[in-house]
Design a protein around this motif. Structure first.
Motif, mmCIF file in Angstrom:
data_model
loop_
_atom_site.group_PDB
_atom_site.id
_atom_site.type_symbol
_atom_site.label_atom_id
_atom_site.label_comp_id
_atom_site.label_asym_id
_atom_site.label_seq_id
_atom_site.Cartn_x
_atom_site.Cartn_y
_atom_site.Cartn_z
ATOM 1 N N VAL A 1 -2.053 -9.940 -5.914
ATOM 2 C CA VAL A 1 -3.107 -9.428 -5.037
ATOM 3 C C VAL A 1 -3.044 -10.116 -3.674
ATOM 4 C CG1 VAL A 1 -5.608 -9.328 -4.680
ATOM 5 C CG2 VAL A 1 -4.638 -8.689 -6.895
ATOM 6 N N LEU A 2 -2.843 -11.415 -3.670
ATOM 7 C CA LEU A 2 -2.729 -12.137 -2.397
ATOM 8 C C LEU A 2 -1.542 -11.614 -1.588
ATOM 9 C CD1 LEU A 2 -3.426 -15.830 -3.521
ATOM 10 C CD2 LEU A 2 -4.950 -14.322 -2.231
ATOM 11 N N GLY A 3 -0.415 -11.371 -2.268
ATOM 12 C CA GLY A 3 0.754 -10.852 -1.575
ATOM 13 C C GLY A 3 0.518 -9.467 -0.996
ATOM 14 N N LEU A 4 -0.126 -8.590 -1.776
ATOM 15 C CA LEU A 4 -0.413 -7.243 -1.295
ATOM 16 C C LEU A 4 -1.382 -7.271 -0.116
ATOM 17 C CD1 LEU A 4 -0.765 -5.359 -4.702
ATOM 18 C CD2 LEU A 4 1.040 -5.014 -2.995
ATOM 19 N N GLN A 5 -2.348 -8.180 -0.155
ATOM 20 C CA GLN A 5 -3.306 -8.283 0.943
ATOM 21 C C GLN A 5 -2.608 -8.672 2.242
ATOM 22 O OE1 GLN A 5 -6.002 -11.140 -0.742
ATOM 23 N NE2 GLN A 5 -7.280 -9.595 -1.759
ATOM 24 N N THR A 6 -1.745 -9.659 2.174
ATOM 25 C CA THR A 6 -1.029 -10.093 3.369
ATOM 26 C C THR A 6 -0.087 -9.004 3.868
ATOM 27 O OG1 THR A 6 -1.116 -12.402 2.635
ATOM 28 C CG2 THR A 6 0.506 -11.848 4.323
ATOM 29 N N GLU A 7 0.651 -8.391 2.955
ATOM 30 C CA GLU A 7 1.596 -7.336 3.346
ATOM 31 C C GLU A 7 0.862 -6.142 3.951
ATOM 32 O OE1 GLU A 7 4.874 -4.360 1.276
ATOM 33 O OE2 GLU A 7 4.400 -6.274 0.305
ATOM 34 N N ARG A 8 -0.281 -5.795 3.403
ATOM 35 C CA ARG A 8 -1.059 -4.660 3.940
ATOM 36 C C ARG A 8 -1.471 -4.918 5.384
ATOM 37 N NH1 ARG A 8 -6.236 -3.828 0.478
ATOM 38 N NH2 ARG A 8 -6.559 -5.941 1.283
ATOM 39 N N ARG A 9 -1.995 -6.108 5.644
ATOM 40 C CA ARG A 9 -2.451 -6.407 7.011
ATOM 41 C C ARG A 9 -1.296 -6.411 7.996
ATOM 42 N NH1 ARG A 9 -2.264 -10.941 9.854
ATOM 43 N NH2 ARG A 9 -1.826 -12.271 8.048
ATOM 44 N N LEU A 10 -0.206 -7.072 7.645
ATOM 45 C CA LEU A 10 0.930 -7.131 8.560
ATOM 46 C C LEU A 10 1.541 -5.751 8.780
ATOM 47 C CD1 LEU A 10 2.645 -10.403 7.261
ATOM 48 C CD2 LEU A 10 1.402 -10.089 9.415
ATOM 49 N N ALA B 1 0.074 -0.353 14.259
ATOM 50 C CA ALA B 1 -0.838 -0.273 15.403
ATOM 51 C C ALA B 1 -0.176 -0.732 16.684
ATOM 52 C CB ALA B 1 -2.090 -1.108 15.131
ATOM 53 N N GLY B 2 0.699 -1.719 16.570
ATOM 54 C CA GLY B 2 1.382 -2.222 17.756
ATOM 55 C C GLY B 2 2.657 -1.475 18.074
ATOM 56 N N ALA B 3 2.963 -0.418 17.293
ATOM 57 C CA ALA B 3 4.163 0.398 17.503
ATOM 58 C C ALA B 3 5.423 -0.451 17.485
ATOM 59 C CB ALA B 3 4.064 1.167 18.817
ATOM 60 N N GLY B 4 5.406 -1.462 16.625
ATOM 61 C CA GLY B 4 6.580 -2.310 16.512
ATOM 62 C C GLY B 4 7.331 -2.046 15.226
ATOM 63 N N SER B 5 8.417 -2.802 15.001
ATOM 64 C CA SER B 5 9.182 -2.682 13.767
ATOM 65 C C SER B 5 8.887 -3.891 12.887
ATOM 66 C CB SER B 5 10.683 -2.614 14.074
ATOM 67 O OG SER B 5 11.082 -3.782 14.807
ATOM 68 N N ALA B 6 9.305 -3.798 11.616
ATOM 69 C CA ALA B 6 9.049 -4.883 10.675
ATOM 70 C C ALA B 6 9.651 -6.190 11.189
ATOM 71 C CB ALA B 6 9.639 -4.530 9.314
ATOM 72 N N ASP B 7 8.797 -7.195 11.392
ATOM 73 C CA ASP B 7 9.286 -8.472 11.896
ATOM 74 C C ASP B 7 9.483 -9.452 10.751
ATOM 75 O OD1 ASP B 7 6.740 -9.128 11.157
ATOM 76 O OD2 ASP B 7 6.010 -9.537 13.179
ATOM 77 N N THR B 8 9.795 -10.694 11.109
ATOM 78 C CA THR B 8 10.095 -11.699 10.092
ATOM 79 C C THR B 8 8.907 -11.946 9.167
ATOM 80 O OG1 THR B 8 11.627 -12.767 11.637
ATOM 81 C CG2 THR B 8 10.890 -14.057 9.741
ATOM 82 N N ALA B 9 7.688 -11.964 9.733
ATOM 83 C CA ALA B 9 6.503 -12.210 8.923
ATOM 84 C C ALA B 9 6.316 -11.122 7.866
ATOM 85 C CB ALA B 9 5.264 -12.309 9.814
ATOM 86 N N LEU B 10 6.502 -9.867 8.252
ATOM 87 C CA LEU B 10 6.336 -8.764 7.304
ATOM 88 C C LEU B 10 7.422 -8.796 6.239
ATOM 89 C CD1 LEU B 10 4.953 -6.257 6.310
ATOM 90 C CD2 LEU B 10 6.181 -4.923 8.042
ATOM 91 N N VAL B 11 8.648 -9.096 6.644
ATOM 92 C CA VAL B 11 9.738 -9.189 5.665
ATOM 93 C C VAL B 11 9.439 -10.292 4.658
ATOM 94 C CG1 VAL B 11 12.180 -9.766 5.358
ATOM 95 C CG2 VAL B 11 11.478 -8.248 7.218
ATOM 96 N N GLY B 12 8.939 -11.444 5.142
ATOM 97 C CA GLY B 12 8.591 -12.531 4.237
ATOM 98 C C GLY B 12 7.448 -12.163 3.303
ATOM 99 N N GLU C 1 -11.503 -5.671 5.206
ATOM 100 C CA GLU C 1 -12.152 -5.759 6.513
ATOM 101 C C GLU C 1 -11.196 -6.373 7.530
ATOM 102 O OE1 GLU C 1 -15.626 -8.574 8.461
ATOM 103 O OE2 GLU C 1 -15.812 -7.997 6.353
ATOM 104 N N ASP C 2 -10.480 -7.409 7.129
ATOM 105 C CA ASP C 2 -9.512 -8.062 8.004
ATOM 106 C C ASP C 2 -8.411 -7.093 8.426
ATOM 107 O OD1 ASP C 2 -7.909 -9.952 9.327
ATOM 108 O OD2 ASP C 2 -6.909 -10.529 7.464
ATOM 109 N N THR C 3 -7.928 -6.294 7.471
ATOM 110 C CA THR C 3 -6.888 -5.309 7.790
ATOM 111 C C THR C 3 -7.372 -4.332 8.857
ATOM 112 O OG1 THR C 3 -5.925 -5.449 5.574
ATOM 113 C CG2 THR C 3 -5.473 -3.445 6.839
#
Length: 348
Positions: free
Chosen positions: A53-62, A68-79, A185-187
């Motif tokens: 659940v913690l992993g899904l929460q972080t991945e969802r937000r990133l 929203a920022g029209a960017g591509s998957a960065d290092t944080a999202l890959v991690g 809410e954070d997401t």
């Protein structure tokens, strides 16, 4: 009383005695089974589910921040994705295992199997995100459904045994659910901050999430010891309340009220971290408190099943000996005439 009458009464008493022992053994054995099952579930599945659940929460937000920022998957999202995959692998280990302590938890295993099936579709969501085929709303909905299925694994089996352990387990789950509401809410807010806009539909959803999250957190914290309740009213929580209130007072639909990503991240990370610490501490304390109780319950079960059975067998054997003596007797006992001296019948 005649011999057949005595035998009938002894048989009836034996049936009653065996029934009482069987009922006591069932109740005590059921208590022990429930307690051991709850502990086994917490050790083998509860912790992996929490990490998932913690992993899904972080991945969802990133993920939504990236969209929203029209960017591509960065290092944080890959991690974050790699962390989610490691937690999912732990859940798969449970569904493929055969823990004898959990034979009575088939419903839990079925729900865990369903979670694994849903996790197998996570790769499709990621691919569509990377290809720009999903909008924020659909991504959030996909991750929310996965988290809901994960929480669904926590069924009545986790609190079947009415004890302090069951109450503590329900408190841990309630805290984890409150944390999930805050993560949603954070997401929402993080995505709005990344895109520098906050439309009316998102604002209405935020209002609902804030209300539900505050209520759920208050209910869960109320079940904690006094010192932990005070921790839940400390600076990280008050800082977040101030930011939430500022967001609710913003009149313009497309603005986030001057709140910065750094300010929001600091406040919400503090509360998310504090809630996770409360979940971890509550789970650890419940196991520590339950250990002596579990040992005592096992001893009591052994006494009922073992010593109780020995006592029942001893009584039944003594009655069986009495029946044999009666059966081998020469007939009914001689009757002396009314008014005769005690030894008169023998003298004749």
């Amino acid at each position: 009383m005649t011999q057949p009458g005595i035998r009938a009464r002894l048989v009836a008493l034996a049936a009653v005695l065996i029934t009482l022992w069987s009922y006591a053994a069932y109740l005590t054995g059921q208590d022990t089974a429930d307690l051991l099952r709850v502990r086994a579930l917490a050790e083998t599945l509860g912790q992996p589910i929490d990490r998932l659940v913690l992993g899904l929460q972080t991945e969802r937000r990133l993920t939504v921040e990236t969209i929203a920022g029209a960017g591509s998957a960065d290092t944080a999202l890959v991690g974050a994705r790699e962390g989610t995959d490691r937690a999912a692998a732990e859940v798969r280990v449970f569904t493929e295992g055969h823990d004898l302590r959990l034979l009575t938890a088939d419903a839990v295993r079925d729900r865990a199997d369903e979670l694994v099936r849903r996790l197998n579709g996570l790769g499709t969501i990621r691919s569509q995100v990377d290809a720009g085929q999903l909008d924020r709303a659909r991504v959030v909905d996909g991750y929310d459904q996965l988290v809901d299925v994960a929480f669904a694994v926590y069924g009545p089996e986790w609190g079947a045994y009415e004890s302090d352990l069951a109450a503590d387990t329900r408190t841990v789950i309630a805290l984890a659910r409150a944390r999930e509401l805050l993560a949603r809410e954070d997401t929402l807010v993080s995505a709005a901050l990344a895109g520098a806009r906050f439309d009316l539909a998102e604002r209405r959803r935020l209002t609902t999430l804030v209300s539900n999250q505050r209520y759920a957190r208050g209910e869960a914290v109320a079940a904690l010891p006094g010192e932990r309740q005070r921790l839940a009213a400390g600076p990280p929580f008050t800082d977040l309340l101030a930011l939430e209130d500022a967001l609710s007072r913003t009149d313009t639909a497309n603005t986030v009220g001057g709140i910065t990503q750094e300010g929001w991240r600091k406040a919400v990370d503090g509360v998310l971290g504090a809630l996770h610490e409360l979940v971890t501490a509550a789970a650890r304390d419940s196991v520590q408190r339950a250990t002596p109780g579990a040992a005592g319950l096992v001893v009591r079960t052994g006494a009922v099943l073992g010593l109780g059975l020995i006592a029942v067998l001893a009584v039944l054997l003594s009655w069986a000996g009495l029946l044999r003596r009666l059966t081998r007797g020469a007939g009914p006992l001689p009757r002396r005439p009314v008014g005769a001296a005690p030894g008169a019948a023998a003298d004749r």
